[in-house]
Design a protein around this motif. Sequence first.
Motif, short mmCIF file in Angstrom:
data_model
loop_
_atom_site.label_atom_id
_atom_site.label_comp_id
_atom_site.label_asym_id
_atom_site.label_seq_id
_atom_site.Cartn_x
_atom_site.Cartn_y
_atom_site.Cartn_z
N ALA A 92 57.25 45.34 54.37
CA ALA A 92 57.01 44.23 53.55
C ALA A 92 57.46 44.33 52.22
CB ALA A 92 55.51 43.79 53.79
N ARG A 98 63.49 46.75 55.92
CA ARG A 98 63.64 45.67 56.86
C ARG A 98 64.92 45.66 57.66
NH1 ARG A 98 60.32 42.96 53.18
NH2 ARG A 98 62.29 41.63 52.59
N MET A 152 54.37 39.34 55.66
CA MET A 152 55.29 38.39 55.28
C MET A 152 55.05 36.74 55.41
SD MET A 152 57.74 40.43 54.60
CE MET A 152 58.97 39.56 54.40
#
Length: 261
Positions: A92, A98, A152
Motif C-alpha cells: 500500500a 504493487r 487502498m
Amino acid sequence: MPGRAAAPASGRRVMKYASGLVAVGFALVLWQGIVTLTGLPKFILPGPLLVAETWWTNRLLIAEHTLITAMEVLIGLGIGTALGIASAIYLASSRIGRLVIQPVLVFTQALPVFALAPILTLWLGFGLGSKIAMAVLIIYFPVTSSFCDGLMRTPQGLLDLSQTMQAGRWRTLWLIRIPAALPSLGSGIRLAAVYAPIGAVIGEWVGASRGLGYLMLLANGRAKTDLMFAAMLTLGVFAVLLHLLVHLATRHLGASLEERG
C-alpha cells in the motif's frame, strides 16, 4: 436506549446459534436416515451414531493427533498473519511494490497447493516445519489481499483531513489508513482461520507421522472409515471453533479501538 439496542443484538446472536444447531441436527438426522434406508455397509458410509461411538472409544488417540494439527495451524496462522500485515503495508505504501510484487503473489495462487506440498516436505522434512509452511502459504494471500485492499480504499474525506492537518505520509498511514483498514484485516484473518487447517492437513497427507491428516490416511488405509470420519469431523469442529475465536477477537479489538477513538 443502549439497553434496548443491546437486547435485539443479543437476540439475533441467539437465533443465529440456534439456527446453526438446528441445521447440524437436521444434517445428522438426514445422514442417519440415508444409512438406515440404503443399508450401506459401514466401510462405505458409517452412520453418525457409529462415528460418535468410534470417536469416544478413540478419544485419546484423536486428541493426541488434534494437538499436533492445532499446533501447526496456530503457529502458521500467527506467522502468516504477521507476514500478510507487513506485506500489505509495504504494497500500500509502494507503487513499485504493487507493480512488481502483487502480480507475483497472484501467480503463486494459481499454483496447486498439492504441487507445493511435496517440495516443502523435501526441503523442510517430515516434521512440523513443512506443515507450518503449508499453512502459512494458504493464510498469507487472503490476509495480504484483504488488508491491502482496505489500505487502498481509505475514505477520501480522511485523506483530505490529513492533508489539511499537514500530516506526513507515515503519520497518515499509521493514524488514518491502518485504523480505517482494520475491518478488512479482520475479514482476511477470519477467512485465513478457515483455510489454515487445510494447509496443515495437506502437508500431513504428503508426509507425516502425526496429526489428523495422518490419522485420516491411516484409517483409510486400514478400511476404518468410522475412524476416518471421526478425525474429519474433529478437524471440522476445530476449524469452526478457530473461526469463531478469531471473529470474537477481531470484533473485540475493533470495539476497543472505536472506544479509544
